[in-house]
Design an enzyme around this catalytic site. Structure first.
Site, PDB file in Angstrom:
ATOM      1  N   ASP A  82       0.916  -1.138   0.000  1.00 53.27           N
ATOM      2  CA  ASP A  82       0.000   0.000   0.000  1.00 53.27           C
ATOM      3  C   ASP A  82       0.959   1.192   0.000  1.00 53.27           C
ATOM      4  OD1 ASP A  82      -1.681   2.085   0.533  1.00 53.27           O
ATOM      5  OD2 ASP A  82      -2.735   1.124   2.183  1.00 53.27           O
ATOM      6  N   ALA A 117       1.157   4.529  -0.779  1.00 54.28           N
ATOM      7  CA  ALA A 117       0.785   5.950  -0.870  1.00 54.28           C
ATOM      8  C   ALA A 117       1.979   6.870  -0.583  1.00 54.28           C
ATOM      9  CB  ALA A 117      -0.353   6.251   0.106  1.00 54.28           C
ATOM     10  N   LYS A 121      -0.941  11.422  -2.324  1.00 51.61           N
ATOM     11  CA  LYS A 121       0.128  11.701  -1.358  1.00 51.61           C
ATOM     12  C   LYS A 121       1.434  11.905  -2.148  1.00 51.61           C
ATOM     13  CE  LYS A 121      -3.144   9.555   1.228  1.00 51.61           C
ATOM     14  NZ  LYS A 121      -4.410   9.078   0.660  1.00 51.61           N
TER      15      LYS A 121
HETATM   16  N1  F0G Z   1      -3.777   3.768   1.917  1.00 54.90           N
HETATM   17  C1  F0G Z   1      -3.217   4.648   2.770  1.00 54.90           C
HETATM   18  C2  F0G Z   1      -2.006   4.267   3.539  1.00 54.90           C
HETATM   19  C3  F0G Z   1      -3.799   5.915   2.937  1.00 54.90           C
HETATM   20  O1  F0G Z   1      -3.250   6.773   3.794  1.00 54.90           O
HETATM   21  C4  F0G Z   1      -4.962   6.244   2.201  1.00 54.90           C
HETATM   22  C5  F0G Z   1      -5.606   7.539   2.367  1.00 54.90           C
HETATM   23  C6  F0G Z   1      -5.497   5.290   1.326  1.00 54.90           C
HETATM   24  C7  F0G Z   1      -4.865   4.068   1.210  1.00 54.90           C
HETATM   25  C8  F0G Z   1      -6.746   5.554   0.522  1.00 54.90           C
HETATM   26  O2  F0G Z   1      -6.460   6.385  -0.536  1.00 54.90           O
HETATM   27  O3  F0G Z   1      -7.865   8.413  -0.071  1.00 54.90           O
HETATM   28  O4  F0G Z   1      -6.830   8.018  -2.317  1.00 54.90           O
HETATM   29  O5  F0G Z   1      -8.726   6.630  -1.558  1.00 54.90           O
HETATM   30  N2  F0G Z   1      -5.344   8.336   3.316  1.00 54.90           N
HETATM   31  C9  F0G Z   1      -5.886   9.663   3.523  1.00 54.90           C
HETATM   32  C10 F0G Z   1      -5.435  10.161   4.870  1.00 54.90           C
HETATM   33  C11 F0G Z   1      -7.333   9.792   3.296  1.00 54.90           C
HETATM   34  O6  F0G Z   1      -5.944  11.216   5.300  1.00 54.90           O
HETATM   35  O7  F0G Z   1      -4.574   9.554   5.502  1.00 54.90           O
HETATM   36  P1  F0G Z   1      -7.547   7.421  -1.141  1.00 54.90           P
END
Ligand code: F0G
Length: 463
Positions: free
Chosen positions: A220, A222, A263
Site C-alpha cells: 500500500d 501511498a 500523497k
Molecule cells: N492507503 C493509505 C495508507 C492511505 O493513507 C490512504 C488515504 C489510502 C490508502 C486511501 O487512498 O484516499 O486516495 O482513496 N489516506 C488519507 C489520509 C485519506 O488522510 O490519511 P484514497
C-alpha cells in the site's frame, strides 16, 4: 556533483507562484461554527479553517511543471498519449508489468480485493489503513494487523516502527493455511501507526517468508518516497544510494501495489494499481471498465495522468524530501519541547499527539482525541483529525457497548509544499496555548452516529 553549501537552515526548495488567501475567524465565531458542525471537524467549511492539517491527501501544491503538463493532457477515450507518459513514469520507478489507473487509492483497493479475495480469506498488513480494512471486510475477508510491538508504543524510538512482526506473520500463515491468504500487504509508510517507515531488511524478511508459502506481497504505497528517504537516512548501507534506486529496490521485492497518488504522487486526485500477474491484470481491467473507466484512463482525465507522471519524478527529488521530512520534524520537535507526548520519532507526513497521555482526566469513553482536536480548532482555527476510538472504536450494534481503539491520537498532517515555516510556527504557538490550559479541556460524547466509518458524520456534544 557540486558541493552543497554548509548552512543549517533547511529552506522550502521552491518559490510561491500562486496564492490562496486564508482568514482567521474570531474565537466567538469558531465556537458557533463548532456548535453548528456538532463538534465534527469534517462538517466545518474549509473557508472557516486557518491552517488545515486534516490530511496530506490531495491537499498539496502542484509545481509549475505539473501545471504545464496539464495543458498537454490528451482526453482521448482510448489510447491517449497521456496514459503512455503516466505508465512510463510508474514503470520507471516501480517496475511492475501492468499499471492500472484509478480515480484514487480506495478504488484500486476495491478492485484488488474483489479480484484476489474469497469469503473468509485473511489479509495481513503491518497496519491496515481504514479504507483498506473496510474494503477487505466488505469482501467478507479478515484484515489482520501485524506491526512489531515497538510500533504500538508511542514513545519508543525504534527507527522502523512500521516493520511487520515476521514471526507473527509466519504463525498466522501456519494457523490459517497459506491457501486462505491470497496476499500480504505492507503499508509504506505505516499511516495508521504514525507514518512510520518499513526497513528494506524487513521488506526482504517478509518476502522470504511469503515466498516459502507462495503468497504474493503487495505494497500500500501511498507514501513510498517518504519511506525510501527514511531508509536512506536510517538504514545502514543506503546513505549513498539515490532515493529513486531505493524505491526501485523496494518494489523489486513485491508482486504489485495499490497506490493513492494523492500523497507522494503530488497530485490532487488519482491512484493506480500495479501487478506482475497477467491473469489478475486482465480481471482487474475488466472490473475497472465496469466502474472506473477504460484502462487507459481509469477514473481520471488525461490531464490528471500528465500531472501525476510529473509528480512521480518530482517526489524522489532529494532536496524536496529533505525539506519535507525537516518540516515534519520541526513541528514534532517543538511540540515535544512544549511537553506534548507525540508518537516518536516524528513520521513522514504527520505528527500524532498521544491525547490519552496528554489529557489523563478525560476517560477514553469521552474521546480525549476528539476533545483535543476540537480544542485546537477553537483556540486557533487549526483543523486536525482524531485517530482513536471515534475512528477505530468497535461498537456492538445490539448492546451499544464499545471496545476502544489501541491508541487515542490526534493527527496533524502536513500537506505537501503548501505551508511556510511561519505557518508551522503559528501552529506551535496555538499548541503552546492549548497545552497550558490542558487540564480544563472537557470530554465529549456522541449524540448521533452511522453504522460504519462513523468519524465522517457522527455528531457530538461537550460533556
Ligand atoms: N492507503 C493509505 C495508507 C492511505 O493513507 C490512504 C488515504 C489510502 C490508502 C486511501 O487512498 O484516499 O486516495 O482513496 N489516506 C488519507 C489520509 C485519506 O488522510 O490519511 P484514497
Amino acid at each position: 556533483m557540486p558541493d552543497k553549501p554548509h548552512f543549517r537552515t533547511v529552506i522550502e526548495p521552491f518559490i510561491i507562484k500562486s496564492v490562496q488567501p486564508i482568514r482567521l475567524t474570531t474565537r466567538e465565531q469558531r465556537a458557533e461554527i463548532l456548535k453548528a458542525a456538532h463538534y465534527n471537524l469534517f462538517k466545518v467549511q474549509s473557508r472557516d479553517v486557518l491552517i488545515d492539517l486534516l490530511t496530506d491527501s490531495g491537499t498539496g501544491a502542484m509545481s509549475s511543471e505539473q501545471w504545464a503538463a496539464i495543458m498537454r493532457g490528451d482526453e482521448a477515450y482510448a489510447g491517449s498519449p497521456s496514459f503512455l507518459r503516466f505508465e512510463a513514469a510508474v514503470k520507471d520507478l516501480f517496475g511492475f508489468r501492468h499499471v492500472i489507473p484509478t480515480h484514487q487509492g480506495r478504488a484500486a483497493e476495491r478492485i484488488l480485493f474483489s479480484v484476489m479475495c474469497k469469503d473468509g480469506d485473511v489479509v495481513p498488513n503491518n497496519t491496515h489503513f481504514d479504507t483498506t480494512r473496510a474494503n477487505i471486510e466488505f469482501r467478507n475477508a479478515v484484515a489482520e494487523d501485524l506491526v512489531i510491538e515497538e510500533g504500538k508504543d508511542p514513545s519508543n524510538l525504534h527507527p522502523f516502527k512500521g516493520n511487520m512482526d515476521v514471526a507473527k506473520l509466519e504463525r498466522l500463515i501456519e494457523n490459517t493455511g497459506a491457501d486462505r491468504i491470497p496476499l500480504c500487504m505492507l503499508t509504506i509508510t505505516n499511516n495508521s501507526g504514525g507514518g512510520q517507515p518499513v526497513s528494506m531488511e524487513n521488506i526482504k524478511a517478509v518476502k522470504t517468508v511469503l515466498k516459502k508459502y507462495g503468497i504474493p506481497l503487495y505494497f500500500d504505497a501511498a507514501r513510498f518516497a517518504e519511506n525510501a528517504y527514511f531508509i536512506k537516512l536510517r538504514e545502514p548501507g543506503y546513505q549513498d544510494v539515490s532515493v529513486k534506486s531505493i524505491v526501485q529496490e523496494m518494489m523489486s521485492y513485491a508482486d504489485g501495489c495499490s497506490v493513492s497518488a494523492k500523497k507522494d504522487g503530488l497530485v490532487n486526485i488519482g491512484g493506480f494499481l500495479c501487478t506482475n500477474d497477467d491473469l489478475l491484470a486482465q480481471e482487474e481491467k475488466d472490473l475497472l471498465i465496469l466502474t472506473e473507466g477504460f484502462p487507459t484512463y481509469g477514473g481520471l482525465a488525461g490531464r490528471d495522468l500528465e500531472a501525476l507522471a510529473v509528480g512521480l519524478q518530482e517526489v524522489v527529488d532529494e532536496d524536496y524530501l529533505t525539506y519535507r521530512i525537516a518540516e515534519t520534524r520541526y513541528l514534532g520537535d517543538h511540540l515535544t519541547e512544549i511537553g506534548y507526548p507525540i508518537v516518536q520519532p516524528p513520521g513522514g507526513h504527520a505528527i500524532y499527539i498521544d491525547a490519552k497521555a496528554l489529557l489523563p482526566h478525560i476517560p477514553v469513553s469521552q474521546y480525549p482525541g476528539q476533545s483535543l482536536s476540537v480544542e485546537f480548532y477553537l483556540e486557533g482555527g487549526i483543523r486536525t483529525v482524531e485517530i482513536g476510538s471515534v475512528m477505530f472504536g468497535k461498537r456492538d450494534p445490539t448492546t451499544g457497548e464499545e471496545t476502544p481503539a489501541a491508541m487515542e491520537l490526534v493527527r496533524l498532517a502536513l500537506p505537501r509544499r503548501t505551508h511556510t515555516q511561519s505557518h508551522i510556527d503559528y501552529v506551535i504557538e496555538v499548541a503552546r496555548s492549548v497545552y497550558t490550559r490542558r487540564n480544563r479541556v472537557r470530554g465529549i460524547r456522541i449524540t448521533k452516529q452511522p453504522e460504519f466509518l462513523r468519524h465522517f458524520t457522527a455528531e457530538f456534544e461537550p460533556v
